[in-house]
Design a protein around this motif. Structure first.
Motif, PDB file in Angstrom:
ATOM      1  N   ARG A   1       5.557  -0.521   4.079  1.00 30.15           N
ATOM      2  CA  ARG A   1       5.893   0.450   5.123  1.00 30.15           C
ATOM      3  C   ARG A   1       5.059   1.729   5.023  1.00 30.15           C
ATOM      4  O   ARG A   1       4.627   2.284   6.038  1.00 30.15           O
ATOM      5  N   VAL A   2       4.810   2.189   3.779  1.00 31.83           N
ATOM      6  CA  VAL A   2       4.141   3.484   3.634  1.00 31.83           C
ATOM      7  C   VAL A   2       2.626   3.367   3.598  1.00 31.83           C
ATOM      8  O   VAL A   2       1.932   4.352   3.882  1.00 31.83           O
TER       9      VAL A   2
ATOM     10  N   ALA B   1      -3.166   8.990   7.173  1.00 28.43           N
ATOM     11  CA  ALA B   1      -3.279  10.393   6.744  1.00 28.43           C
ATOM     12  C   ALA B   1      -4.544  10.641   5.932  1.00 28.43           C
ATOM     13  O   ALA B   1      -4.786  11.758   5.491  1.00 28.43           O
TER      14      ALA B   1
ATOM     15  N   LEU C   1       0.874   4.561   6.664  1.00 31.17           N
ATOM     16  CA  LEU C   1       1.030   6.012   6.824  1.00 31.17           C
ATOM     17  C   LEU C   1       0.033   6.759   5.946  1.00 31.17           C
ATOM     18  O   LEU C   1      -0.578   7.743   6.379  1.00 31.17           O
TER      19      LEU C   1
ATOM     20  N   THR D   1       3.352  14.646   5.101  1.00 28.44           N
ATOM     21  CA  THR D   1       3.495  13.189   5.114  1.00 28.44           C
ATOM     22  C   THR D   1       3.984  12.680   3.764  1.00 28.44           C
ATOM     23  O   THR D   1       4.904  11.854   3.689  1.00 28.44           O
TER      24      THR D   1
END
Length: 212
Positions: free
Chosen positions: A106-107, A114, A110, A158
Motif C-alpha cells: 500500500r505504501v 513522493a 506513495l 507523506t
C-alpha cells in the motif's frame, strides 16, 4: 569490498560461512548451515576497511548477535533500496495474510510518488532479500529513508502520515550524512531527536548538521 561501500542496514552474505563460524564465538542457533543462507546486517559502529560491524539474526527476536566481519568475507550485498525496487512482496506466498506486507504494497506507490529515496529493512527486508520467512502477523514494517538534506515539507507530511497506519506499526528511520533518527520521535518532539552515529547515540536538534 571495504566498509566505505557498505551502509547500515545493508545485507551481506558470507563467502565462507563455515570459516566464519569456526573463528567466532557464536550462539548455538547461528550455525554454519544457517549462515550459509541467512545474510548478516551491517551495523552502525566504528570500523576500518578490514572489519565490518554486522548483526546476525535468527528466526525470532531473541536471536540476535553482534559481530565483526572481515571485508574479504563479503560475497554479496543487497541494499534496502534494492529490496524496495525488486518489489518481491507481490509474489510472497503469504503477502495477503501478513499485515507488514499488505502495508508495504500500500505504501510503496506513495513513497515512489513522493520521490523518496527509500528501502525496506527489518524482518520484511530480511525475508524479501533471502527468502527465509521470519515474518508473523504481529511483525512491524521497518522502512529506511535516506535524505542528504532536510526532508521537503510535502515528503515529511507523506512520511508522517504513514506512522498512523491502523493495520500495522510502521517505523521509519531517516538516514542523514551524520547518522539516523526515528521519524516517529521527531514528529513527537517537533525537532530534537536521538541521532544514531558511528560514535554512538547523541541528542540532536538538527540531524543534518555535524554533531559536536
Amino acid at each position: 569490498m571495504t566498509t566505505s561501500t557498505l551502509l547500515p542496514h545493508d545485507l551481506v552474505w558470507l563467502a565462507d560461512a563455515p570459516g566464519f563460524a569456526r573463528v567466532n564465538a557464536l550462539p548455538e542457533w547461528a550455525s554454519a548451515a544457517w549462515l550459509a543462507c541467512a545474510p548478516l546486517v551491517v551495523r552502525r559502529d566504528g570500523a576500518s576497511d578490514a572489519r565490518i560491524p554486522v548483526g546476525l539474526r535468527g528466526t525470532t527476536r531473541a536471536q540476535r548477535h553482534a559481530a565483526w566481519l572481515p571485508a574479504a568475507q563479503v560475497a554479496r550485498v543487497v541494499t534496502p533500496g534494492t529490496i524496495a525496487r525488486q518489489a518481491r512482496w507481490r509474489d510472497h506466498p503469504r503477502h495477503a495474510a501478513l499485515p507488514a506486507l499488505v502495508a508495504l504494497a500500500r505504501v510503496a506507490p506513495l513513497l515512489d510518488a513522493a520521490q523518496a529515496n527509500w528501502g525496506v529493512t527489518g524482518g520484511a527486508g530480511f525475508t524479501l532479500a533471502c527468502g527465509i520467512d521470519v515474518l508473523h502477523p504481529g511483525s512491524d514494517l521497518d522502512l529506511l529513508v535516506t535524505a542528504a538534506t532536510p526532508l521537503p515539507a510535502e515528503l515529511a507530511r507523506t512520511l508522517a502520515a504513514l506512522l498512523d497506519d491502523a493495520q500495522v506499526r510502521i517505523d521509519i528511520q531517516v538516514a542523514t550524512p551524520f547518522g539516523a533518527f526515528a521519524l516517529r520521535e521527531r514528529v513527537r518532539t517537533g525537532g530534537r531527536v536521538l541521532l544514531k552515529t558511528v560514535n554512538g547515540p547523541v541528542m540532536s536538534q538538527d540531524p543534518w548538521q555535524p554533531q559536536p
